[in-house]
Design a protein around this motif. Structure first.
Motif, mmCIF file in Angstrom:
data_model
loop_
_atom_site.group_PDB
_atom_site.id
_atom_site.type_symbol
_atom_site.label_atom_id
_atom_site.label_comp_id
_atom_site.label_asym_id
_atom_site.label_seq_id
_atom_site.Cartn_x
_atom_site.Cartn_y
_atom_site.Cartn_z
ATOM 1 N N ARG B 93 28.733 7.990 -15.265
ATOM 2 C CA ARG B 93 29.600 8.705 -14.329
ATOM 3 C C ARG B 93 29.121 8.641 -12.886
ATOM 4 O O ARG B 93 29.667 9.307 -12.016
ATOM 5 C CB ARG B 93 29.742 10.165 -14.766
ATOM 6 N N LEU B 94 28.102 7.854 -12.638
ATOM 7 C CA LEU B 94 27.631 7.697 -11.262
ATOM 8 C C LEU B 94 28.631 6.819 -10.508
ATOM 9 O O LEU B 94 29.034 5.762 -10.986
ATOM 10 C CB LEU B 94 26.248 7.039 -11.275
ATOM 11 N N LYS B 95 29.021 7.272 -9.317
ATOM 12 C CA LYS B 95 29.994 6.494 -8.544
ATOM 13 C C LYS B 95 29.299 5.372 -7.776
ATOM 14 O O LYS B 95 28.102 5.471 -7.475
ATOM 15 C CB LYS B 95 30.747 7.407 -7.587
ATOM 16 N N TRP B 97 29.428 4.379 -4.643
ATOM 17 C CA TRP B 97 28.766 4.730 -3.365
ATOM 18 C C TRP B 97 27.540 5.588 -3.610
ATOM 19 O O TRP B 97 26.539 5.472 -2.902
ATOM 20 C CB TRP B 97 29.734 5.399 -2.398
ATOM 21 N N GLU B 98 27.591 6.430 -4.648
ATOM 22 C CA GLU B 98 26.437 7.279 -4.940
ATOM 23 C C GLU B 98 25.254 6.433 -5.387
ATOM 24 O O GLU B 98 24.102 6.722 -5.035
ATOM 25 C CB GLU B 98 26.779 8.289 -6.034
ATOM 26 N N LEU B 102 21.872 6.372 -3.410
ATOM 27 C CA LEU B 102 20.664 6.806 -4.112
ATOM 28 C C LEU B 102 19.567 5.750 -4.022
ATOM 29 O O LEU B 102 18.431 6.043 -3.651
ATOM 30 C CB LEU B 102 20.984 7.103 -5.579
ATOM 31 N N PHE B 103 19.918 4.501 -4.359
ATOM 32 C CA PHE B 103 18.887 3.468 -4.372
ATOM 33 C C PHE B 103 18.386 3.152 -2.968
ATOM 34 O O PHE B 103 17.226 2.797 -2.789
ATOM 35 C CB PHE B 103 19.368 2.220 -5.117
ATOM 36 N N LEU B 145 22.545 -3.595 -5.221
ATOM 37 C CA LEU B 145 21.392 -2.689 -5.354
ATOM 38 C C LEU B 145 20.081 -3.450 -5.184
ATOM 39 O O LEU B 145 19.104 -2.912 -4.663
ATOM 40 C CB LEU B 145 21.407 -1.995 -6.720
#
Ligand SMILES: Nc1ncnc2c1ncn2[C@@H]1O[C@H](COP(=O)(O)OP(=O)(O)OP(=O)(O)O)[C@@H](O)[C@H]1O
Ligand SMILES: [Mg+2]
Lengths: 252, 303
Positions: B93-95, B97-98, B102-103, B145
């Motif tokens: 469920r990680l979007k 852009w998130e 985050l990375f 990423l």
């Protein structure tokens, strides 16, 4: 530290998006509260010696309030957290973080914080619900309850990290977690009071962390007393679980 | 050149139980090079690049990445390298852009993740959950990423697997640009066209060792040689072709003639034909590709 906070925030967001994960944390203990509240209420004859012994000197609803706080900790630590960590390992999420140079302490730390957060929201829900439905009392001593709460919650969260580290996969986590949770729920004092258990059961329950967590919480909450033995046992679980986690945590 | 290498691998050994997944691989990657790794399934490519990133403990041999031993300085190293793993995942469920935010936040050095979002064609999907992305979109997110920490070396393990032909070409351009920004690229791939177009040099893996290392052209010349010249003519007398420099043999089948050899064979054959007043309309050369090298060298199953 920054990494821990970042991961914690993201992880909390993810939990909110996952209604099913929240069921066990909130709905289940609340459900038990209403069922057992309906059965026992909060009025028993406290002149009766037997009642006094079984309910530790207070009405059933007051007895159960700290016990359910312990139950919330157990459900997060035994079910939610191990399932989360083993699923992440299985899916390759942990590998992704490892390859990005995230330290294992950051992963563990963030899972710990998220677990503590969930426990705290769940505990608050229990207190509000038992107050509204049964008119239970608040802690006799927050000065003792808060440290007892923190020690207990951290211990169950670290038990969650440990199970997540040693269990091979999410199926094992689900099975083992449920088993441990229900055993503890039924004989650690969050179901029938321990005083009504058969002697063998009662003896066995002394081996379980939830038993001591509940004793510790009840003593501070109901009598403003600190149960030294219980707190030492809980701390011992914390130390052992922490050591096992650091030793056996695997990224894949 | 001795100490200028970005990556130096000497006699690398990695076992899984009794299986020698990597068995003495030796190679070096120069700074700012795009270095290809090809080889059959199970030949140890992924294991090798995972060892280089310190994600697997090495059983023997010496490995230096940016002068550091990944087994010892893994954590420090991973801040400086980018990594797209052959298999990994993000929380369902990680979007998009998130994940990028985050990375980026987790790495010591970082690019603006919004640029990567646009470059890798994920703008439209910025609010989509990882679990709802198509395979190719997930793959593009993983490449993005791998680049978000402005890595000095980026490891791409089957980067374009799952990408459509258009997206693959875009990916090649973008990787070329990553190199122009100064990074070294290690590219594991099963697409020989990709290896031939992108890579400066290529290592061919077989059973956990490097059995050949050269430029794409060099590999082709070394292992499959020049090529085949074909044309058709009604002229019967072609014995003047004998002795053409580089020609190994020629044969005819009705009007169709096939000449096999190496070196600038097309030019040599054409010169002789023209000298004899033969100008076939369909004179052409078929040069071998890296595919032919692969089939010859690595086609042998490694298990
Ligand atoms: N975690 C593991 N445990 C046990 N064996 C493994 C593991 N990972 C890989 N192997 C084995 O090691 C060998 C090399 O695997 P590796 O993944 O490095 O191959 P590869 O060259 O990347 O193959 P592919 O082209 O299929 O990706 C294979 O035989 C594989 O089965
Ligand atoms: Mg591979």
């Amino acid at each position: 530290m920054r990494a821990i906070l970042r991961l914690t925030l993201v992880e909390m967001k993810l939990f909110v998006r996952e209604p099913l994960a929240l069921v066990f944390v909130f709905a289940f203990p609340l459900f038990v509260l209403f069922v057992l509240g309906g059965v026992f209420g909060n009025d028993v004859d406290l002149q009766d010696e037997e009642n006094l012994r079984v309910w530790r000197g207070v009405g059933p609803a007051d007895y159960y309030q700290p016990a359910y706080i312990g139950l919330v900790m157990a459900s997060v630590g035994l079910i939610t957290m191990p399932l989360r960590i083993t699923s992440y390992r299985e899916q390759g999420v942990l590998r992704r973080f490892e390859a990005a140079g995230v330290a294992k302490t950051a992963i563990l730390g963030s899972q710990l914080l998220v677990g503590l957060g969930m426990m705290t929201v769940g505990a608050a829900a229990i207190v509000v619900a038992s107050n509204l439905s049964q008119g239970t009392s608040l802690s006799e001593s927050w000065g003792l309850t808060v440290p007892a709460y923190l020690l207990s919650a951290i211990t169950f969260a670290v038990l969650g990290l440990m199970l997540g580290s040693v269990l091979p996969g999410s199926r094992a986590a689900q099975g083992a977690g449920m088993l441990l949770f229900f055993v503890m729920m039924f004989i650690s004092g969050a179901g029938p009071p321990r005083e009504v258990l058969a002697n063998g059961m009662k003896g066995f329950s002394e081996l379980l962390p939830l038993t001591h967590v509940i004793l510790l919480l009840q003593d501070t909450w109901l009598a403003a007393e600190w149960d030294g033995t219980a707190s030492l046992v809980v701390a011992a679980f914390l130390v052992v679980a922490g050591a096992v986690t650091l030793r056996f945590f695997r990224w894949e | 050149m001795a100490d200028a290498a970005a990556i130096r691998v000497q006699g690398l050994q990695k076992r899984y139980g009794d299986l020698r997944a990597v068995d003495g691989a030796t190679f070096a990657v120069l700074p700012n090079e795009i270095y290809g790794i090809i080889g059959a399934n199970g030949s140890g490519k992924t294991t090798t690049v995972e060892c280089l990133q310190g994600l697997r403990r090495v059983d023997g041999g010496e490995v230096a990445v940016l002068g550091l031993d990944p087994g010892v300085h893994g954590a420090q190293l991973r801040g400086r390298i980018g990594s797209q793993l052959q298999s990994s995942a993000l929380p369902e469920r990680l979007k998009v852009w998130e994940a990028l935010e985050l990375f980026a936040a987790l790495s010591p050095k970082r690019r603006d993740w919004r640029d990567l979002l646009a470059e890798w064609g994920l703008e439209e999907k910025r609010n989509a959950a990882f679990g709802d992305l198509s395979g190719g979109q997930q793959q593009r997110l993983f490449i993005a990423l791998a680049l978000v920490n402005e890595p000095e070396i980026v490891f791409l393990d089957e980067m374009t697997t799952g990408l459509d032909p258009q997206a693959r070409r875009v990916a090649w351009d973008l990787i070329e640009r990553v190199r122009e920004r100064g990074a070294t690229v290690v590219l594991v791939t099963h697409f020989m066209d990709e290896a031939e177009i992108l890579c400066d040099r290529i290592a061919v893996f077989q059973r956990g060792t490097v059995i050949a290392e050269d430029t794409p052209r060099g590999l082709i010349e070394q292992f499959v040689g020049g090529g085949v010249v074909r044309f058709s003519t009604q002229v019967n007398e072609l014995s003047f072709l004998d002795g053409t420099p580089g020609l190994e043999r020629w044969e005819r089948d009705g009007q169709r003639v096939t000449a096999t050899g190496s070196g600038p064979l097309l030019a040599q054959v054409a010169a002789r034909l023209v000298a004899h007043d033969i100008a076939p309309l369909d004179l052409r050369v078929e040069l071998p590709t890296l595919d032919d090298v692969f089939v010859k060298l690595a086609g042998e199953r490694s298990e």
